[in-house]
Design a protein around this motif. Structure first.
Motif: not given
Length: 128
Positions: A82, A84, A89
Motif C-alpha cells: 500500500l 501513497i 492511497q
C-alpha cells in the motif's frame, strides 16, 4: 480498489519495497483485488536459497505467508504494498507468486515486477 502496476522504473518505490516488511498477498479478479489473503514477511536471500536450493536473483522477492493456506493454489497471485502516490492511497502490485514448495509449506518466491518495468512499458505501448 484497483491494483496498479508501475510501467516505469520507480526508484522511490523500489527503495520502499526493499526496506518494508509490510507486504500483502491477495487474490484478484477482473483487474481488481478480490480478497486480501494476508501479510507476507520478507525472508532473507540466504534462507530462501537454502530452502529452494536455487539461486535467488535480484529479480525475485522471497517471502513467508502468514498462513500456509496462502500457499495452496497461489501460483500467479499478486504480491502488493500500500503506497501513497500524488496524495492518493494505492495498492501497487510488486510481485507475482512464482514458486513454492510442493508440500505447500515454507516461503514463496515472487517475481519482482519493478525489475521488469521497462519490458512492461514496451509491451503495453506496442499493443495499444
Amino acid at each position: 480498489m484497483p491494483i496498479c502496476v508501475y510501467a516505469q522504473a520507480n526508484l522511490s518505490l523500489q527503495q520502499q519495497i526493499e526496506s518494508t516488511d509490510d507486504l500483502w498477498q491477495s487474490s484478484w479478479r477482473n483487474g481488481r483485488v478480490d480478497k486480501i489473503l494476508g501479510p507476507v514477511s520478507r525472508i532473507d536471500t540466504k534462507t530462501c536459497q537454502d530452502t529452494f536450493i536455487k539461486e535467488i536473483t535480484e529479480d525475485k522477492i522471497c517471502g513467508e505467508p502468514y498462513s500456509m493456506e496462502m500457499n495452496y493454489g497461489s501460483g500467479g497471485a499478486p504480491l502488493e504494498i500500500l503506497t501513497i502516490d500524488n496524495g492518493q492511497q494505492k495498492i501497487v502490485q510488486i510481485g507475482v507468486v512464482l514458486l513454492g514448495k510442493p508440500d505447500n509449506t515454507g516461503p514463496l518466491i515472487y517475481s519482482n515486477l519493478l525489475k521488469f518495468s521497462n519490458w512492461i512499458a514496451r509491451s503495453v505501448l506496442e499493443n495499444i
